[in-house]
Design a protein around this motif. Structure first.
Motif, PDB file in Angstrom:
ATOM      1  N   UNK A  30      42.515  34.532  33.931  1.00 54.07           N
ATOM      2  CA  UNK A  30      41.707  33.487  33.314  1.00 54.07           C
ATOM      3  C   UNK A  30      41.330  32.400  34.300  1.00 54.07           C
ATOM      4  N   UNK A  31      42.269  32.007  35.151  1.00 56.86           N
ATOM      5  CA  UNK A  31      41.991  30.991  36.168  1.00 56.86           C
ATOM      6  C   UNK A  31      40.940  31.480  37.156  1.00 56.86           C
ATOM      7  N   UNK A  32      41.060  32.746  37.582  1.00 61.51           N
ATOM      8  CA  UNK A  32      40.073  33.299  38.517  1.00 61.51           C
ATOM      9  C   UNK A  32      38.692  33.369  37.882  1.00 61.51           C
ATOM     10  N   UNK A  39      33.376  32.454  31.714  1.00 59.56           N
ATOM     11  CA  UNK A  39      34.063  32.002  30.507  1.00 59.56           C
ATOM     12  C   UNK A  39      34.812  33.189  29.909  1.00 59.56           C
ATOM     13  N   UNK A  40      35.989  32.930  29.374  1.00 64.16           N
ATOM     14  CA  UNK A  40      36.772  33.992  28.743  1.00 64.16           C
ATOM     15  C   UNK A  40      36.370  34.132  27.282  1.00 64.16           C
ATOM     16  N   UNK A  41      36.038  35.344  26.893  1.00 64.12           N
ATOM     17  CA  UNK A  41      35.726  35.645  25.497  1.00 64.12           C
ATOM     18  C   UNK A  41      36.464  36.928  25.132  1.00 64.12           C
ATOM     19  N   UNK A  44      37.884  38.914  27.965  1.00 67.70           N
ATOM     20  CA  UNK A  44      36.969  39.396  28.994  1.00 67.70           C
ATOM     21  C   UNK A  44      36.272  38.224  29.659  1.00 67.70           C
ATOM     22  N   UNK A  45      36.005  38.360  30.942  1.00 67.15           N
ATOM     23  CA  UNK A  45      35.334  37.325  31.715  1.00 67.15           C
ATOM     24  C   UNK A  45      33.824  37.554  31.600  1.00 67.15           C
ATOM     25  N   UNK A  46      33.126  36.552  31.085  1.00 60.51           N
ATOM     26  CA  UNK A  46      31.680  36.661  30.878  1.00 60.51           C
ATOM     27  C   UNK A  46      30.982  35.656  31.787  1.00 60.51           C
TER      28      UNK A  46
END
Length: 50
Positions: A30-32, A39-41, A44-46
């Motif tokens: 999440x930090x990366x 953004x995390x959804x 998943x990183x979007x």
């Protein structure tokens, strides 16, 4: 009695260490993602830039 509980205690400690590793890695992921502008959804990183 102590010999019977030793394998159970070992299995419990392994499960706790595994769960802690999962949470640690999810936090780092999440930090990366946020550092890359994403953004995390739903885990998943979007929208992250490479």
């Amino acid at each position: 009695m102590g010999l019977l509980l030793r394998p159970v205690r070992t299995a419990l400690l392994l499960a706790l260490a595994f769960a802690a590793g999962i949470f640690w890695e999810r936090s780092n992921q999440g930090d990366r993602c946020l550092d890359a502008g994403g953004a995390l959804r739903n885990g998943l990183c979007i929208g992250a830039r490479e």
